[in-house]
Design a protein around this motif. Sequence first.
Motif, PDB file in Angstrom:
ATOM      1  N   UNK A 141      20.688  12.828   0.373  1.00  0.00           N
ATOM      2  CA  UNK A 141      21.422  13.510  -0.950  1.00  0.00           C
ATOM      3  C   UNK A 141      20.659  14.573  -1.586  1.00  0.00           C
ATOM      4  N   UNK A 142      19.714  13.756  -2.157  1.00  0.00           N
ATOM      5  CA  UNK A 142      18.629  14.633  -3.056  1.00  0.00           C
ATOM      6  C   UNK A 142      17.058  15.111  -2.118  1.00  0.00           C
ATOM      7  N   UNK A 149       1.062  -1.313   0.376  1.00  0.00           N
ATOM      8  CA  UNK A 149       0.020   0.047   0.163  1.00  0.00           C
ATOM      9  C   UNK A 149       0.860   1.438  -0.892  1.00  0.00           C
ATOM     10  N   UNK A 150       2.517   1.062   0.259  1.00  0.00           N
ATOM     11  CA  UNK A 150       3.079   2.163   0.257  1.00  0.00           C
ATOM     12  C   UNK A 150       3.634   2.534  -0.793  1.00  0.00           C
ATOM     13  N   UNK A 151       4.393   1.079  -1.276  1.00  0.00           N
ATOM     14  CA  UNK A 151       5.653   1.159  -1.945  1.00  0.00           C
ATOM     15  C   UNK A 151       5.569   1.851  -2.559  1.00  0.00           C
ATOM     16  N   UNK A 152       4.273   2.040  -4.330  1.00  0.00           N
ATOM     17  CA  UNK A 152       4.093   3.226  -4.672  1.00  0.00           C
ATOM     18  C   UNK A 152       4.308   4.139  -4.550  1.00  0.00           C
ATOM     19  N   UNK A 153       4.055   4.421  -3.795  1.00  0.00           N
ATOM     20  CA  UNK A 153       4.200   5.961  -2.884  1.00  0.00           C
ATOM     21  C   UNK A 153       5.228   6.598  -2.468  1.00  0.00           C
ATOM     22  N   UNK A 154       5.735   5.542  -2.119  1.00  0.00           N
ATOM     23  CA  UNK A 154       7.625   5.673  -2.081  1.00  0.00           C
ATOM     24  C   UNK A 154       8.594   6.038  -3.350  1.00  0.00           C
ATOM     25  N   UNK A 211       7.208   6.519  -6.205  1.00  0.00           N
ATOM     26  CA  UNK A 211       6.746   8.222  -6.946  1.00  0.00           C
ATOM     27  C   UNK A 211       7.838   9.110  -6.253  1.00  0.00           C
ATOM     28  N   UNK A 212       8.342   9.631  -4.789  1.00  0.00           N
ATOM     29  CA  UNK A 212       8.423  10.015  -4.049  1.00  0.00           C
ATOM     30  C   UNK A 212      10.108  10.072  -4.787  1.00  0.00           C
ATOM     31  N   UNK A 213      10.693   8.955  -4.863  1.00  0.00           N
ATOM     32  CA  UNK A 213      12.237   8.545  -5.176  1.00  0.00           C
ATOM     33  C   UNK A 213      12.373   8.818  -6.252  1.00  0.00           C
ATOM     34  N   UNK A 214      11.260   8.978  -7.290  1.00  0.00           N
ATOM     35  CA  UNK A 214      11.991   9.006  -8.773  1.00  0.00           C
ATOM     36  C   UNK A 214      11.450  10.276  -9.514  1.00  0.00           C
ATOM     37  N   UNK A 215      10.627  10.499  -8.745  1.00  0.00           N
ATOM     38  CA  UNK A 215       9.523  12.176  -9.450  1.00  0.00           C
ATOM     39  C   UNK A 215       9.297  12.779  -8.446  1.00  0.00           C
ATOM     40  N   UNK A 216       9.626  13.425  -8.027  1.00  0.00           N
ATOM     41  CA  UNK A 216       9.377  14.595  -7.022  1.00  0.00           C
ATOM     42  C   UNK A 216      10.659  14.632  -6.190  1.00  0.00           C
TER      43      UNK A 216
END
Length: 246
Positions: free
Chosen positions: A202-203, A140-145, A147-152
Amino acid sequence: MTPLDRFSGHAGLYAQYRIDYPADLYDFLMTYVTNRQMAWDCATGNGQVANVLADLFEQVEATDISETQLLLAVKKSNIHYQQSQAEHTPFSDHTFDLITVAQALHWFDINAFHQEVRRVAKPGATIAEWGYGLVKAGPDLDKLIVDFYRNRVGPYWDPQRVHIDNAYSSLPFPFADCQVKPFTIRRSWPLDRFLNYLRTWSAVRQYIHENEEDPVNDLGDVLKPLWGETERELTFPVFLRIGKVN
């Protein structure tokens, strides 16, 4: 080549919220080690690896380019910290039985570092390089994480981050008896602890620097109703490669 220092500015957060490594990794590492006199932990950061090695070796030398990180590092009587680049150290030839570098190899001039490893290692010494990839927190959380990692914050990662995503598979490892082995870090954290861990990325620090806002706050708002008030079981995939310096 000027070394990149991405962690001095948030050394306090780093020391408090970065994860440590599982005991079975160190158990496996020590099966490769013949003598336990001298170890070098390169890019030691807050000294978490040096701290463990100090219980296994007579003497540990621990280096980092960040003076701030070293000031906050774990102190033990047989750990000697000093500021140094990975590629050019003050150590004498043929000094170490074990050389380790955790979650930092991708920042180095790797060929120059490996040349330095060959200089300062004793014949037959062990070299171990490892890191860990993106955390998993449940379906339930991995897709959100991700998306944050790759996109935000994705555009704010240094190019070297690709080597973490590839588990160092594209980086050379010119040492004998090479073995690659996976491990898993398991933690149980409340949401606040997890969000502060993300703030050590770091990002994320670069995003805050450029935009003057913390992107983790928005992610926290999204995760909170899903995470709840309890702790979540988290896993971090660890990749290790180990070999002998001849």
